[in-house]
Motif scaffolding. Structure first.
Motif, PDB file in Angstrom:
ATOM      1  N   PHE A 152      -9.832  21.169  46.781  1.00 42.24           N
ATOM      2  CA  PHE A 152     -11.260  20.955  46.528  1.00 42.24           C
ATOM      3  C   PHE A 152     -12.101  22.107  47.070  1.00 42.24           C
ATOM      4  CE2 PHE A 152      -9.638  16.459  47.092  1.00 42.24           C
ATOM      5  CZ  PHE A 152      -9.747  16.110  45.748  1.00 42.24           C
ATOM      6  N   PRO A 153     -13.339  22.278  46.563  1.00 39.66           N
ATOM      7  CA  PRO A 153     -14.247  23.297  47.129  1.00 39.66           C
ATOM      8  C   PRO A 153     -14.490  22.997  48.612  1.00 39.66           C
ATOM      9  CG  PRO A 153     -15.117  22.410  45.056  1.00 39.66           C
ATOM     10  CD  PRO A 153     -13.955  21.550  45.432  1.00 39.66           C
ATOM     11  N   LYS A 154     -14.143  23.944  49.486  1.00 40.63           N
ATOM     12  CA  LYS A 154     -14.122  23.647  50.930  1.00 40.63           C
ATOM     13  C   LYS A 154     -15.483  23.261  51.490  1.00 40.63           C
ATOM     14  CE  LYS A 154     -14.306  28.500  52.404  1.00 40.63           C
ATOM     15  NZ  LYS A 154     -13.609  29.566  53.160  1.00 40.63           N
ATOM     16  N   GLU A 155     -16.569  23.751  50.882  1.00 39.89           N
ATOM     17  CA  GLU A 155     -17.905  23.437  51.402  1.00 39.89           C
ATOM     18  C   GLU A 155     -18.307  21.983  51.120  1.00 39.89           C
ATOM     19  OE1 GLU A 155     -18.505  24.812  47.173  1.00 39.89           O
ATOM     20  OE2 GLU A 155     -17.255  25.449  48.877  1.00 39.89           O
ATOM     21  N   LYS A 156     -17.578  21.331  50.229  1.00 36.56           N
ATOM     22  CA  LYS A 156     -17.905  19.934  49.887  1.00 36.56           C
ATOM     23  C   LYS A 156     -17.053  18.913  50.654  1.00 36.56           C
ATOM     24  CE  LYS A 156     -19.339  20.873  45.099  1.00 36.56           C
ATOM     25  NZ  LYS A 156     -19.148  20.502  43.686  1.00 36.56           N
ATOM     26  N   VAL A 157     -15.960  19.378  51.253  1.00 36.28           N
ATOM     27  CA  VAL A 157     -14.976  18.461  51.837  1.00 36.28           C
ATOM     28  C   VAL A 157     -15.412  17.910  53.192  1.00 36.28           C
ATOM     29  CG1 VAL A 157     -12.619  18.290  52.746  1.00 36.28           C
ATOM     30  CG2 VAL A 157     -13.033  19.494  50.601  1.00 36.28           C
ATOM     31  N   VAL A 158     -15.224  16.602  53.361  1.00 38.54           N
ATOM     32  CA  VAL A 158     -15.465  15.959  54.655  1.00 38.54           C
ATOM     33  C   VAL A 158     -14.337  14.948  54.897  1.00 38.54           C
ATOM     34  CG1 VAL A 158     -17.044  14.301  53.570  1.00 38.54           C
ATOM     35  CG2 VAL A 158     -17.097  14.588  56.029  1.00 38.54           C
ATOM     36  N   PHE A 159     -13.768  14.982  56.079  1.00 37.11           N
ATOM     37  CA  PHE A 159     -12.675  14.057  56.412  1.00 37.11           C
ATOM     38  C   PHE A 159     -13.274  12.747  56.912  1.00 37.11           C
ATOM     39  CE2 PHE A 159      -9.591  11.978  59.082  1.00 37.11           C
ATOM     40  CZ  PHE A 159      -8.392  12.164  58.419  1.00 37.11           C
ATOM     41  N   THR A 160     -12.991  11.655  56.194  1.00 36.92           N
ATOM     42  CA  THR A 160     -13.512  10.347  56.618  1.00 36.92           C
ATOM     43  C   THR A 160     -12.409   9.344  56.913  1.00 36.92           C
ATOM     44  OG1 THR A 160     -13.610   9.509  54.343  1.00 36.92           O
ATOM     45  CG2 THR A 160     -15.598  10.605  55.199  1.00 36.92           C
ATOM     46  N   GLY A 161     -11.220   9.538  56.291  1.00 33.83           N
ATOM     47  CA  GLY A 161     -10.188   8.510  56.351  1.00 33.83           C
ATOM     48  C   GLY A 161     -10.440   7.455  55.283  1.00 33.83           C
ATOM     49  N   ASN A 162      -9.570   6.461  55.248  1.00 36.51           N
ATOM     50  CA  ASN A 162      -9.607   5.403  54.237  1.00 36.51           C
ATOM     51  C   ASN A 162     -10.298   4.162  54.796  1.00 36.51           C
ATOM     52  OD1 ASN A 162      -8.797   3.188  52.513  1.00 36.51           O
ATOM     53  ND2 ASN A 162      -7.116   4.446  51.763  1.00 36.51           N
ATOM     54  N   PRO A 163     -11.351   3.664  54.126  1.00 40.59           N
ATOM     55  CA  PRO A 163     -12.096   2.507  54.652  1.00 40.59           C
ATOM     56  C   PRO A 163     -11.249   1.276  54.960  1.00 40.59           C
ATOM     57  CG  PRO A 163     -13.287   3.479  52.819  1.00 40.59           C
ATOM     58  CD  PRO A 163     -11.958   4.176  52.878  1.00 40.59           C
ATOM     59  N   ARG A 164     -10.095   1.143  54.315  1.00 42.10           N
ATOM     60  CA  ARG A 164      -9.219  -0.006  54.591  1.00 42.10           C
ATOM     61  C   ARG A 164      -8.750  -0.014  56.046  1.00 42.10           C
ATOM     62  NH1 ARG A 164      -8.158  -4.854  52.332  1.00 42.10           N
ATOM     63  NH2 ARG A 164      -5.983  -4.724  52.969  1.00 42.10           N
ATOM     64  N   ALA A 165      -8.727   1.167  56.674  1.00 46.13           N
ATOM     65  CA  ALA A 165      -8.294   1.255  58.073  1.00 46.13           C
ATOM     66  C   ALA A 165      -9.193   0.435  58.987  1.00 46.13           C
ATOM     67  CB  ALA A 165      -8.280   2.715  58.523  1.00 46.13           C
ATOM     68  N   SER A 166     -10.457   0.312  58.621  1.00 47.87           N
ATOM     69  CA  SER A 166     -11.419  -0.417  59.458  1.00 47.87           C
ATOM     70  C   SER A 166     -11.222  -1.927  59.377  1.00 47.87           C
ATOM     71  CB  SER A 166     -12.850  -0.080  59.023  1.00 47.87           C
ATOM     72  OG  SER A 166     -13.059   1.318  59.071  1.00 47.87           O
ATOM     73  N   GLU A 167     -10.596  -2.400  58.312  1.00 43.33           N
ATOM     74  CA  GLU A 167     -10.498  -3.837  58.074  1.00 43.33           C
ATOM     75  C   GLU A 167      -9.350  -4.517  58.819  1.00 43.33           C
ATOM     76  OE1 GLU A 167     -11.132  -4.935  53.873  1.00 43.33           O
ATOM     77  OE2 GLU A 167     -13.154  -4.992  54.702  1.00 43.33           O
ATOM     78  N   VAL A 168      -8.454  -3.723  59.408  1.00 44.71           N
ATOM     79  CA  VAL A 168      -7.312  -4.329  60.121  1.00 44.71           C
ATOM     80  C   VAL A 168      -7.542  -4.404  61.628  1.00 44.71           C
ATOM     81  CG1 VAL A 168      -5.619  -3.677  58.372  1.00 44.71           C
ATOM     82  CG2 VAL A 168      -6.111  -2.089  60.241  1.00 44.71           C
ATOM     83  N   ILE A 169      -8.657  -3.844  62.083  1.00 47.23           N
ATOM     84  CA  ILE A 169      -8.939  -3.792  63.525  1.00 47.23           C
ATOM     85  C   ILE A 169      -9.437  -5.147  64.033  1.00 47.23           C
ATOM     86  CG2 ILE A 169     -10.415  -2.680  65.271  1.00 47.23           C
ATOM     87  CD1 ILE A 169      -8.194  -0.904  64.144  1.00 47.23           C
ATOM     88  N   GLY A 170      -9.011  -5.483  65.256  1.00 46.69           N
ATOM     89  CA  GLY A 170      -9.543  -6.676  65.932  1.00 46.69           C
ATOM     90  C   GLY A 170      -8.975  -7.999  65.453  1.00 46.69           C
ATOM     91  N   LYS A 171      -7.815  -7.982  64.783  1.00 50.26           N
ATOM     92  CA  LYS A 171      -7.200  -9.228  64.308  1.00 50.26           C
ATOM     93  C   LYS A 171      -6.254  -9.795  65.381  1.00 50.26           C
ATOM     94  CE  LYS A 171      -9.206  -8.612  60.338  1.00 50.26           C
ATOM     95  NZ  LYS A 171     -10.396  -9.368  59.984  1.00 50.26           N
ATOM     96  N   ASP A 172      -5.966 -11.088  65.259  1.00 52.69           N
ATOM     97  CA  ASP A 172      -5.120 -11.800  66.221  1.00 52.69           C
ATOM     98  C   ASP A 172      -3.662 -11.749  65.766  1.00 52.69           C
ATOM     99  OD1 ASP A 172      -3.780 -13.632  67.812  1.00 52.69           O
ATOM    100  OD2 ASP A 172      -5.427 -15.078  67.838  1.00 52.69           O
ATOM    101  N   GLY A 173      -2.860 -10.896  66.422  1.00 50.64           N
ATOM    102  CA  GLY A 173      -1.463 -10.713  66.041  1.00 50.64           C
ATOM    103  C   GLY A 173      -0.598 -11.940  66.273  1.00 50.64           C
ATOM    104  N   ILE A 174      -0.894 -12.699  67.331  1.00 49.41           N
ATOM    105  CA  ILE A 174      -0.126 -13.930  67.609  1.00 49.41           C
ATOM    106  C   ILE A 174      -0.345 -14.926  66.467  1.00 49.41           C
ATOM    107  CG2 ILE A 174       0.139 -15.903  69.180  1.00 49.41           C
ATOM    108  CD1 ILE A 174       1.132 -13.348  70.447  1.00 49.41           C
ATOM    109  N   LYS A 175      -1.604 -15.077  66.095  1.00 52.30           N
ATOM    110  CA  LYS A 175      -1.954 -15.964  64.983  1.00 52.30           C
ATOM    111  C   LYS A 175      -1.269 -15.498  63.700  1.00 52.30           C
ATOM    112  CE  LYS A 175      -6.113 -17.957  62.856  1.00 52.30           C
ATOM    113  NZ  LYS A 175      -7.563 -17.777  62.716  1.00 52.30           N
ATOM    114  N   GLY A 176      -1.249 -14.174  63.504  1.00 54.12           N
ATOM    115  CA  GLY A 176      -0.600 -13.588  62.329  1.00 54.12           C
ATOM    116  C   GLY A 176       0.884 -13.906  62.293  1.00 54.12           C
ATOM    117  N   ARG A 177       1.549 -13.768  63.421  1.00 54.05           N
ATOM    118  CA  ARG A 177       2.989 -14.075  63.499  1.00 54.05           C
ATOM    119  C   ARG A 177       3.252 -15.549  63.190  1.00 54.05           C
ATOM    120  NH1 ARG A 177       6.900 -11.243  67.765  1.00 54.05           N
ATOM    121  NH2 ARG A 177       6.305  -9.070  67.525  1.00 54.05           N
ATOM    122  N   LEU A 178       2.480 -16.419  63.830  1.00 51.87           N
ATOM    123  CA  LEU A 178       2.693 -17.857  63.646  1.00 51.87           C
ATOM    124  C   LEU A 178       2.443 -18.281  62.193  1.00 51.87           C
ATOM    125  CD1 LEU A 178       1.029 -19.203  66.928  1.00 51.87           C
ATOM    126  CD2 LEU A 178       3.481 -19.080  66.421  1.00 51.87           C
TER     127      LEU A 178
END
Length: 367
Positions: A152-178
């Motif tokens: 891509f044209p380098k002057e336009k590029v910005v690194f943001t990551g994938n928004p889905r990464a934000s949706e997995v934060i702060g969940k209850d893993g014990i609850k998920g396992r059960l």
């Protein structure tokens, strides 16, 4: 703020878009959204279920080989641009974002010609044809892998990551396992081949079941809806070990992921965003059937940094699968180091980063 979002074809383009919308709704209660997709695409079913306004245009993708169909596609593209302009003039958005898939081609192009601020989001390390084309016309290109910069044209590029990464934060893993019947005391491995599953992974897992029975860890094995009945028949013949839970699909994946120690999966961009956000080590088996072999390049981005082990499909069998799992899970130092390296690659605030880029573009126009 009025926002048009366009992206479709696969969940990898749609789910990041929905994650972004949810983040903006938290930040700006007054924001209005319109999602433009195709009537036959997955987006036409998923987006309306989220109570987001949806409109469709008719467009098809280019064939990579010379074909008369491409002439028809050019005609459909021009008609798509015309239809998109009409929709955009009615909705009057402050900004338009494309999250990939051929549908966003005419939508984002039309917006740029109407001088509406535009941005594209590229989830993979190697971009598809649509985003390469659009990068000439948009204001900004948001990327998730550093390796994508060069396209891509380098002057336009910005690194943001994938928004889905934000949706997995702060969940209850014990609850998920059960919720899926996993023990809360044993290390847990999640094995899955994407939303539809993957036959080569399923075959290797079924052949590994008797060996898994002897291991001190447990397996959550997700076959994909399409393959579940066939796998079930094979498992009935060889037996289902107590420490292996088999499911066709997981509906609460963020919660389940929070309780997982190791992931074995394909190397789709969304999955990688989620597991690095949580700092989960992985064994990545990239699909060799995708455009530009982008999954292998995605996987190498992690394996080159020690956050994952790469296992090519041609090398996948019961022995190699078990060997890779044992080398990580049965070696506490290795597991700890890979967790740290995966976490370091994660972008848990990616949805907000992308929103901030959009917000700055809008404010720049309003000045």
């Amino acid at each position: 703020m009025k926002i048009v979002v366009s992206g479709g074809g696969t969940g990898g383009h749609i789910y990041p878009a929905l994650a972004l919308i949810r983040e903006i709704q938290k930040e700006n209660k007054e924001a209005e959204f319109l999602y433009i997709g195709t009537i036959n695409g997955l987006e036409s079913k998923i987006v309306p279920r989220e109570n987001i306004a949806f409109k469709s245009i008719h467009i098809t993708g280019f064939k990579r080989k010379l074909s008369f169909e491409n002439v028809k596609t050019v005609i459909r593209f021009l008609k798509g641009v015309q239809d998109s302009k009409k929709i955009l003039k009615e909705f009057k958005p402050d900004i338009v974002i494309g999250t990939g898939g051929y549908v966003c081609g005419p939508v984002v192009y039309a917006a740029s010609k109407l001088r509406i601020p535009t941005i594209i989001h590229e989830q993979n390390s190697v971009p598809g044809l649509t985003n390469k084309f659009l990068s000439r016309y948009v204001n900004k290109v948001a990327i998730c892998f550093d390796e994508a910069k060069e396209f891509f044209p380098k002057e336009k590029v910005v690194f943001t990551g994938n928004p889905r990464a934000s949706e997995v934060i702060g969940k209850d893993g014990i609850k998920g396992r059960l919720s899926v019947g996993l023990s809360t005391t044993k290390p847990a491995v999640l094995i899955f081949g994407g939303s539809r599953g993957a036959r080569p992974i399923n075959e290797a897992v079924v052949k590994s079941l008797s060996d898994f029975a002897e291991k001190p860890y447990q397996i959550l094995y997700v076959t994909g809806d399409v393959h579940f009945e066939d796998v079930k028949k094979e498992v009935e013949l060889v037996g289902n070990p107590q420490n292996v839970v088999i499911k066709p699909f997981i509906h609460n994946m963020p919660e389940v992921l929070a309780g997982i120690d190791l992931v074995v999966s394909r190397a789709g961009a969304t999955s990688l965003a989620e597991i690095t956000s949580l700092g989960i080590p992985s064994i990545l088996i990239p699909s060799p059937y995708v455009t530009n072999n982008h999954q292998e390049k995605n996987a190498r981005s992690l394996s080159d940094h020690g956050a994952a082990q790469l296992l090519l499909e041609k090398e996948l069998n019961s022995k190699s699968l078990i060997g890779h799992i044992d080398r990580i899970l049965l070696n506490s130092e290795n597991l700890k180091e890979m967790k740290l390296k995966a976490k370091k690659m994660g972008v848990p605030d990616s949805a907000n980063r992308l929103f901030q880029v959009m917000d700055q573009l809008v404010k720049g126009v309003q000045k």
